[in-house]
Motif scaffolding. Structure first.
Motif, PDB file in Angstrom:
ATOM      1  N   UNK A 102       0.747  -1.137  -0.071  1.00  0.00           N
ATOM      2  CA  UNK A 102      -0.100   0.075  -0.208  1.00  0.00           C
ATOM      3  C   UNK A 102       0.940   1.424   0.143  1.00  0.00           C
ATOM      4  N   UNK A 103       0.385   2.494  -0.477  1.00  0.00           N
ATOM      5  CA  UNK A 103       0.890   3.531  -0.509  1.00  0.00           C
ATOM      6  C   UNK A 103       0.697   4.455   0.739  1.00  0.00           C
ATOM      7  N   UNK A 104       1.619   5.225   1.128  1.00  0.00           N
ATOM      8  CA  UNK A 104       1.442   6.106   2.229  1.00  0.00           C
ATOM      9  C   UNK A 104       2.217   7.285   1.978  1.00  0.00           C
ATOM     10  N   UNK A 121      -1.642  -0.933   7.204  1.00  0.00           N
ATOM     11  CA  UNK A 121      -2.006   0.423   7.830  1.00  0.00           C
ATOM     12  C   UNK A 121      -3.088   0.289   8.761  1.00  0.00           C
ATOM     13  N   UNK A 122      -2.877   0.753   9.845  1.00  0.00           N
ATOM     14  CA  UNK A 122      -3.766   0.648  11.249  1.00  0.00           C
ATOM     15  C   UNK A 122      -4.194   1.975  11.209  1.00  0.00           C
ATOM     16  N   UNK A 139      -2.837   7.478   4.205  1.00  0.00           N
ATOM     17  CA  UNK A 139      -3.042   6.329   3.426  1.00  0.00           C
ATOM     18  C   UNK A 139      -3.494   7.106   1.985  1.00  0.00           C
ATOM     19  N   UNK A 140      -2.503   6.451   1.070  1.00  0.00           N
ATOM     20  CA  UNK A 140      -2.967   7.019  -0.157  1.00  0.00           C
ATOM     21  C   UNK A 140      -3.758   6.070  -1.328  1.00  0.00           C
ATOM     22  N   UNK A 141      -3.306   4.879  -1.321  1.00  0.00           N
ATOM     23  CA  UNK A 141      -4.371   3.851  -1.957  1.00  0.00           C
ATOM     24  C   UNK A 141      -3.563   2.528  -2.022  1.00  0.00           C
ATOM     25  N   UNK A 142      -4.576   1.596  -2.258  1.00  0.00           N
ATOM     26  CA  UNK A 142      -3.910   0.213  -2.360  1.00  0.00           C
ATOM     27  C   UNK A 142      -3.788  -0.619  -3.719  1.00  0.00           C
TER      28      UNK A 142
END
Ligand SMILES: [Zn+2]
Length: 142
Positions: A102-104, A121-122, A139-142
């Motif tokens: 995932x993108x953060x 990501x929690x 969080x950006x996207x999965x």
């Protein structure tokens, strides 16, 4: 934090000279456990696969910078992982682990830690930016 010789032996103390500013791969899950090699390799594949100009990535675990992984070292890891499965690299990229990369991002403008790739990501306990320890990542996207 436990030692992870499989990754630390591949890390450099600084990014390659002249390389663009590296982004970040977060090597621990939301419980603070270090990812296994397969899950971590998926993150490196996602990171380097999404941007051909990236020559290195900063590897962070629980907010500490462990070192920098070069594109060459990452490709070695990806190749070793796929060879054992008898699959091509292209087939390997979606990953064999239960994690999906995932993108953060750090919301502070111009933060050098971006882009950031993680396995989990929690939302209750978001990881912190390695450059801005008081700043939770988004969080950006999965
Ligand atoms: Zn930041």
């Amino acid at each position: 934090m436990n030692d992870q010789p499989w990754i630390t032996e591949r890390l450099a103390q600084a990014p390659p000279l002249g390389a663009p500013a590296p982004g970040t791969v977060i090597l621990n899950d939301s419980k603070g456990e270090i990812l296994d090699e397969g899950a971590a390799t998926d993150l490196f594949a996602a990171y380097f696969g999404s941007d051909d100009t990236q020559m290195a990535v900063r590897v962070v675990a629980s907010g500490d910078t462990l070192g920098y992984l070069s594109r060459t070292q990452a490709l070695d890891l990806i190749e070793l992982s796929s060879r054992g499965l008898g699959e091509s690299i292209a087939q390997f990229l979606p990953g064999m682990s239960t994690y999906a990369p995932i993108s953060l991002r750090c919301p502070i403008g111009g933060c050098p830690a971006n882009p950031i790739v993680a396995a989990t990501f929690d939302v209750m306990y978001p990881p912190r930016c390695p450059e801005h320890p008081s700043q939770p990542l988004e969080f950006v996207r999965s």
